[in-house]
Design a protein around this motif. Structure first.
Motif, PDB file in Angstrom:
ATOM      1  N   ILE B  22       0.843  -1.208   0.000  1.00 49.53           N
ATOM      2  CA  ILE B  22       0.000   0.000   0.000  1.00 49.53           C
ATOM      3  C   ILE B  22       0.879   1.260   0.000  1.00 49.53           C
ATOM      4  CG2 ILE B  22      -1.685   1.299   1.375  1.00 49.53           C
ATOM      5  CD1 ILE B  22      -2.824  -1.498   2.187  1.00 49.53           C
ATOM      6  N   ALA B  23       2.019   1.191   0.679  1.00 49.74           N
ATOM      7  CA  ALA B  23       2.925   2.355   0.706  1.00 49.74           C
ATOM      8  C   ALA B  23       3.455   2.662  -0.693  1.00 49.74           C
ATOM      9  CB  ALA B  23       4.087   2.085   1.659  1.00 49.74           C
ATOM     10  N   VAL B  24       3.827   1.615  -1.448  1.00 50.51           N
ATOM     11  CA  VAL B  24       4.322   1.831  -2.817  1.00 50.51           C
ATOM     12  C   VAL B  24       3.217   2.447  -3.676  1.00 50.51           C
ATOM     13  CG1 VAL B  24       5.118   0.668  -4.930  1.00 50.51           C
ATOM     14  CG2 VAL B  24       6.054   0.004  -2.709  1.00 50.51           C
ATOM     15  N   LEU B  25       2.019   1.911  -3.527  1.00 51.15           N
ATOM     16  CA  LEU B  25       0.883   2.427  -4.294  1.00 51.15           C
ATOM     17  C   LEU B  25       0.626   3.898  -3.958  1.00 51.15           C
ATOM     18  CD1 LEU B  25      -1.612   2.040  -6.090  1.00 51.15           C
ATOM     19  CD2 LEU B  25      -2.795   1.078  -4.110  1.00 51.15           C
ATOM     20  N   CYS B  26       0.572   4.202  -2.661  1.00 51.74           N
ATOM     21  CA  CYS B  26       0.300   5.589  -2.241  1.00 51.74           C
ATOM     22  C   CYS B  26       1.393   6.536  -2.750  1.00 51.74           C
ATOM     23  CB  CYS B  26       0.241   5.687  -0.712  1.00 51.74           C
ATOM     24  SG  CYS B  26      -1.268   5.020  -0.028  1.00 51.74           S
ATOM     25  N   ALA B  27       2.657   6.106  -2.647  1.00 50.65           N
ATOM     26  CA  ALA B  27       3.767   6.973  -3.067  1.00 50.65           C
ATOM     27  C   ALA B  27       3.709   7.239  -4.573  1.00 50.65           C
ATOM     28  CB  ALA B  27       5.091   6.320  -2.685  1.00 50.65           C
ATOM     29  N   SER B  28       3.411   6.179  -5.345  1.00 53.41           N
ATOM     30  CA  SER B  28       3.374   6.336  -6.816  1.00 53.41           C
ATOM     31  C   SER B  28       2.262   7.298  -7.216  1.00 53.41           C
ATOM     32  CB  SER B  28       3.125   4.985  -7.495  1.00 53.41           C
ATOM     33  OG  SER B  28       3.986   4.018  -6.987  1.00 53.41           O
ATOM     34  N   LEU B  29       1.090   7.030  -6.689  1.00 49.72           N
ATOM     35  CA  LEU B  29      -0.065   7.864  -7.038  1.00 49.72           C
ATOM     36  C   LEU B  29       0.092   9.274  -6.470  1.00 49.72           C
ATOM     37  CD1 LEU B  29      -2.663   7.349  -8.556  1.00 49.72           C
ATOM     38  CD2 LEU B  29      -3.747   6.772  -6.396  1.00 49.72           C
ATOM     39  N   GLY B  30       0.604   9.337  -5.247  1.00 47.22           N
ATOM     40  CA  GLY B  30       0.770  10.626  -4.564  1.00 47.22           C
ATOM     41  C   GLY B  30       1.681  11.567  -5.330  1.00 47.22           C
ATOM     42  N   THR B  31       2.692  11.017  -6.038  1.00 41.98           N
ATOM     43  CA  THR B  31       3.613  11.876  -6.789  1.00 41.98           C
ATOM     44  C   THR B  31       2.841  12.678  -7.847  1.00 41.98           C
ATOM     45  OG1 THR B  31       5.361  10.252  -6.442  1.00 41.98           O
ATOM     46  CG2 THR B  31       5.746  11.881  -8.159  1.00 41.98           C
ATOM     47  N   PHE B  32       1.929  12.012  -8.528  1.00 38.40           N
ATOM     48  CA  PHE B  32       1.120  12.725  -9.536  1.00 38.40           C
ATOM     49  C   PHE B  32       0.190  13.736  -8.854  1.00 38.40           C
ATOM     50  CE2 PHE B  32       2.066   8.626 -11.614  1.00 38.40           C
ATOM     51  CZ  PHE B  32       2.691   9.094 -12.757  1.00 38.40           C
ATOM     52  N   LEU B  33      -0.441  13.300  -7.749  1.00 42.18           N
ATOM     53  CA  LEU B  33      -1.413  14.174  -7.079  1.00 42.18           C
ATOM     54  C   LEU B  33      -0.732  15.430  -6.525  1.00 42.18           C
ATOM     55  CD1 LEU B  33      -3.547  11.509  -5.156  1.00 42.18           C
ATOM     56  CD2 LEU B  33      -4.179  12.739  -7.227  1.00 42.18           C
ATOM     57  N   VAL B  34       0.428  15.240  -5.879  1.00 42.03           N
ATOM     58  CA  VAL B  34       1.128  16.387  -5.285  1.00 42.03           C
ATOM     59  C   VAL B  34       1.518  17.387  -6.372  1.00 42.03           C
ATOM     60  CG1 VAL B  34       3.320  17.073  -4.202  1.00 42.03           C
ATOM     61  CG2 VAL B  34       1.959  15.215  -3.215  1.00 42.03           C
ATOM     62  N   LEU B  35       2.057  16.868  -7.483  1.00 45.37           N
ATOM     63  CA  LEU B  35       2.528  17.773  -8.531  1.00 45.37           C
ATOM     64  C   LEU B  35       1.380  18.418  -9.307  1.00 45.37           C
ATOM     65  CD1 LEU B  35       5.638  15.768  -9.635  1.00 45.37           C
ATOM     66  CD2 LEU B  35       5.643  18.095  -8.729  1.00 45.37           C
ATOM     67  N   ARG B  36       0.209  17.805  -9.243  1.00 43.08           N
ATOM     68  CA  ARG B  36      -0.966  18.429  -9.868  1.00 43.08           C
ATOM     69  C   ARG B  36      -1.649  19.384  -8.907  1.00 43.08           C
ATOM     70  NH1 ARG B  36      -5.063  16.061 -13.582  1.00 43.08           N
ATOM     71  NH2 ARG B  36      -4.623  18.117 -14.414  1.00 43.08           N
ATOM     72  N   ARG B  37      -1.062  19.538  -7.715  1.00 43.46           N
ATOM     73  CA  ARG B  37      -1.662  20.339  -6.633  1.00 43.46           C
ATOM     74  C   ARG B  37      -3.058  19.835  -6.312  1.00 43.46           C
ATOM     75  NH1 ARG B  37       0.786  26.144  -8.652  1.00 43.46           N
ATOM     76  NH2 ARG B  37       2.827  25.267  -9.011  1.00 43.46           N
ATOM     77  N   PHE B  38      -3.165  18.521  -6.278  1.00 44.60           N
ATOM     78  CA  PHE B  38      -4.440  17.866  -6.036  1.00 44.60           C
ATOM     79  C   PHE B  38      -4.295  16.964  -4.804  1.00 44.60           C
ATOM     80  CE2 PHE B  38      -8.133  15.951  -8.687  1.00 44.60           C
ATOM     81  CZ  PHE B  38      -8.895  17.081  -8.490  1.00 44.60           C
ATOM     82  N   SER B  39      -3.308  17.300  -3.960  1.00 48.44           N
ATOM     83  CA  SER B  39      -2.976  16.428  -2.825  1.00 48.44           C
ATOM     84  C   SER B  39      -4.173  16.170  -1.921  1.00 48.44           C
ATOM     85  CB  SER B  39      -1.907  17.059  -1.955  1.00 48.44           C
ATOM     86  OG  SER B  39      -0.868  17.554  -2.701  1.00 48.44           O
ATOM     87  N   LEU B  40      -4.979  17.203  -1.726  1.00 45.50           N
ATOM     88  CA  LEU B  40      -6.015  17.071  -0.709  1.00 45.50           C
ATOM     89  C   LEU B  40      -7.205  16.227  -1.154  1.00 45.50           C
ATOM     90  CD1 LEU B  40      -5.877  20.490   1.102  1.00 45.50           C
ATOM     91  CD2 LEU B  40      -5.130  18.248   1.903  1.00 45.50           C
ATOM     92  N   ILE B  41      -7.164  15.749  -2.396  1.00 43.48           N
ATOM     93  CA  ILE B  41      -8.251  14.856  -2.804  1.00 43.48           C
ATOM     94  C   ILE B  41      -8.205  13.586  -1.945  1.00 43.48           C
ATOM     95  CG2 ILE B  41      -7.033  13.626  -4.673  1.00 43.48           C
ATOM     96  CD1 ILE B  41      -9.735  13.683  -6.193  1.00 43.48           C
ATOM     97  N   GLY B  42      -7.010  13.175  -1.535  1.00 44.84           N
ATOM     98  CA  GLY B  42      -6.872  12.001  -0.669  1.00 44.84           C
ATOM     99  C   GLY B  42      -7.587  12.237   0.652  1.00 44.84           C
ATOM    100  N   ASP B  43      -7.402  13.424   1.193  1.00 38.90           N
ATOM    101  CA  ASP B  43      -8.040  13.774   2.459  1.00 38.90           C
ATOM    102  C   ASP B  43      -9.565  13.815   2.292  1.00 38.90           C
ATOM    103  OD1 ASP B  43      -7.301  14.366   5.106  1.00 38.90           O
ATOM    104  OD2 ASP B  43      -7.935  16.448   4.820  1.00 38.90           O
ATOM    105  N   GLY B  44     -10.000  14.458   1.211  1.00 41.02           N
ATOM    106  CA  GLY B  44     -11.436  14.560   0.957  1.00 41.02           C
ATOM    107  C   GLY B  44     -12.078  13.200   0.781  1.00 41.02           C
ATOM    108  N   LEU B  45     -11.408  12.350  -0.003  1.00 41.32           N
ATOM    109  CA  LEU B  45     -11.988  11.015  -0.243  1.00 41.32           C
ATOM    110  C   LEU B  45     -11.911  10.149   1.016  1.00 41.32           C
ATOM    111  CD1 LEU B  45     -10.736  10.286  -3.875  1.00 41.32           C
ATOM    112  CD2 LEU B  45     -13.023  10.982  -3.133  1.00 41.32           C
ATOM    113  N   ALA B  46     -10.936  10.411   1.858  1.00 41.54           N
ATOM    114  CA  ALA B  46     -10.870   9.688   3.134  1.00 41.54           C
ATOM    115  C   ALA B  46     -12.099  10.029   3.978  1.00 41.54           C
ATOM    116  CB  ALA B  46      -9.592  10.056   3.867  1.00 41.54           C
ATOM    117  N   HIS B  47     -12.496  11.287   3.945  1.00 39.17           N
ATOM    118  CA  HIS B  47     -13.701  11.686   4.687  1.00 39.17           C
ATOM    119  C   HIS B  47     -14.940  11.005   4.114  1.00 39.17           C
ATOM    120  CE1 HIS B  47     -11.600  15.598   6.176  1.00 39.17           C
ATOM    121  NE2 HIS B  47     -11.209  14.497   6.791  1.00 39.17           N
TER     122      HIS B  47
END
Lengths: 255, 282
Positions: B22-47
């Motif tokens: 899960i850490a590898v998956l999160c890191a891979s996907l997170g790289t795209f999200l962070v650079l798209r300035r879309f990081s907080l979608i993870g937080d929103g979807l967690a809610h």
């Protein structure tokens, strides 16, 4: 016989019911070099977005290599350098090579893989723009002029027949700007690439472009630079003094 | 107790294996999200996951199975809000996130009996992960990593610039949808590792750590994955040895890796001068 690249016929585009472009008609053939000029808000970028199918017209038709841009699929024939990379972050971790390689996606099926066989195309584009030595640098480490050359390399790496550039020299100093226009001139002359460039620099583009398209929500003028300078209608539109300034600068810059 | 004693426990092995995937998956996907300035979608979807889990508990279904479709639909909802209602991305995430939390609270209040279960999802407990959950985590992680790999260049293209991606024939709407659907599944999967409250840390911290020190996009993903896996491993060991909450310990480890990377980057910039990437904003 020259190949038809782009035809716009009676284009209309409205934004929130306000007409942004009215009755735009023009035609481009292979080898043309067209400078699109006009004041801010005149619809230059909107016209480019229509040509590329990013937005759809409210009236009229566009033919890009014989297809409606919305259905267009031969993207390898088109290179595009946008006005500003919207999400471009100076700390973007990709190298010059990785960025230029993205220009080859138009040549790939699914899954889109960039492999060792693409290396020569990438190196050719980088060499053409004289930036081969920085291929392993991060794009964020480069100067504005170098970044623009990298983005131009990305736009030409698939060897497009049509290159569309939206204000590519805005952030460049005069020397870098001249070098950039020189490169475009070479691409047009030597590689026979058809070029459409949006710029505010009417004087400089007049030195290079075979035709000017002056836009102000409608086409005010479409023709050669000399014709532009001699046009009484343009004299009335700009005022004779402004027309003289633009054309006099052109004389100083003439090759 | 040595590290080998710890590794002899089945629950530690399960936590390490599932957590690493899960850490590898999160890191891979997170790289795209962070650079798209879309990081907080993870937080929103967690809610939203919180709401989905509450629905599952309310209907007496396995919460993860209910949460997955709800979170996926919500992620597409965020895209539609941006596209159709012309709402800014962060506002769209805020709307969907608040709705997810509200549904969870309403159902928890109406049911009254599953608050303890709900809290276990909120804070996660990777040490209690079952064999079935390990297998599900591995399979889903592998599938999602393969999907990321298949669309790697399209994802990179839209991350760099969406408009120029369109001009090389990338179907940007499709790729954006794939990105948010991948994020939805990842968020639900990561729920068991760190809990709903801390999922976004797994998506954000490893990439921002890697961005401090790496050159090249692939290397950023690799270093982010490494930082994520090490954080999980060290976090699991420390939390067990010191009797600390595992999810929170993993997140703190991730943060410590980020601090180390930041220091390394800052020291490099002092050596290399002002042109170095000391001012990288990630």
């Amino acid at each position: 016989m020259p190949v038809d690249i782009l035809t716009a016929q009676d284009l209309i585009f409205r934004y929130n019911s306000i007409e942004v472009l009215s009755n735009i008609s023009f035609h481009l053939q292979a080898g043309d070099y067209v400078g699109i000029v006009g004041p801010n808000g005149s619809g230059k970028t909107t016209l480019i977005k229509l040509v590329l199918g990013f937005i759809q017209p409210d009236g009229g038709t566009i033919s890009l290599f014989g297809s409606n841009p919305v259905d267009f699929s031969e993207w390898r024939r088109v290179g595009y350098l946008p006005q500003r990379i919207n999400s471009f972050n100076p700390s973007f971790p990709a190298t010059v090579r990785e960025i230029v390689a993205l220009g080859l996606l138009s040549t790939k099926g699914f899954p889109k893989r960039i492999g060792k066989t693409d290396e020569s195309a990438i190196e050719t584009a980088l060499s053409l723009l004289d930036i081969l030595d920085i291929k392993n640098k991060l794009i964020g480490e480069l100067s504005g002029g170098q970044q623009q050359r990298v983005l131009l390399a990305k736009a030409i790496v698939s060897k497009p027949e049509l290159l569309i550039l939206d204000e590519p020299t805005t952030a460049l100093d005069p020397e870098a700007r001249e070098k950039f226009f020189g490169t475009l001139h070479d691409l047009n002359e030597n590689e026979k690439v058809t070029i459409v460039i949006i710029t505010h620099d009417t004087g400089t583009i007049g030195k290079y472009a075979s035709r000017l398209l002056y836009l102000d929500k409608r086409i005010i003028f479409y023709g050669g630079f000399d014709e532009f300078c001699e046009s009484a209608e343009m004299g009335t539109y700009f005022g004779e003094y402004s027309q003289h300034i633009i054309c006099h600068r052109h004389d100083r810059l003439r090759l | 107790m040595t590290i080998f004693d710890l590794l002899s426990h089945g629950f530690i092995q399960r936590a390490l294996i599932a957590g690493s995937f899960i850490a590898v998956l999160c890191a891979s996907l997170g790289t795209f999200l962070v650079l798209r300035r879309f990081s907080l979608i993870g937080d929103g979807l967690a809610h939203v996951t919180f709401g989905g889990v509450a629905v599952g508990l309310f209907l007496r279904f396995y919460p993860m199975y209910i949460a997955i479709p709800i979170v996926m639909l919500s992620s597409v909802g965020i895209l539609k809000l941006v596209e159709k209602a012309r709402v800014y991305g962060d506002a769209a995430i805020g709307i969907v996130s608040a709705l997810g939390i509200s549904v969870g609270i309403l159902l928890a209040s109406a049911a009254g009996g599953f608050n303890i279960d709900l809290f276990s999802y909120l804070f996660g407990n990777i040490l209690s992960i079952s064999n079935t959950e390990v297998i599900t985590s591995i399979l889903l992680s592998v599938v999602l990593i393969v999907v990321i790999s298949l669309f790697y260049h399209e994802l990179l293209a839209i991350t760099f610039d969406e408009e120029s991606a369109k001009a090389v024939g990338v179907k940007t709407k499709t790729i954006n949808t794939i990105l948010v659907l991948l994020t939805s599944l990842t968020v639900v999967l990561a729920m068991r590792v760190v809990g709903i409250m801390l999922i976004s840390a797994l998506l954000i911290l490893p990439p921002v750590t890697a961005l401090q020190i790496t050159r090249g996009f692939r290397k950023t993903i690799l270093i982010a994955s490494l930082a994520g896996v090490l954080s999980v491993a060290i976090g699991v060991f420390i939390s067990f040895a010191a009797d600390l909450p595992t999810g929170a310990t993993i997140v703190v480890m991730n943060f410590l890796f980020f601090v180390c990377a930041f220091i390394v980057n800052t020291r490099k910039s002092h050596v290399s001068g002002p042109d170095h990437r000391s001012a990288r904003r990630v």
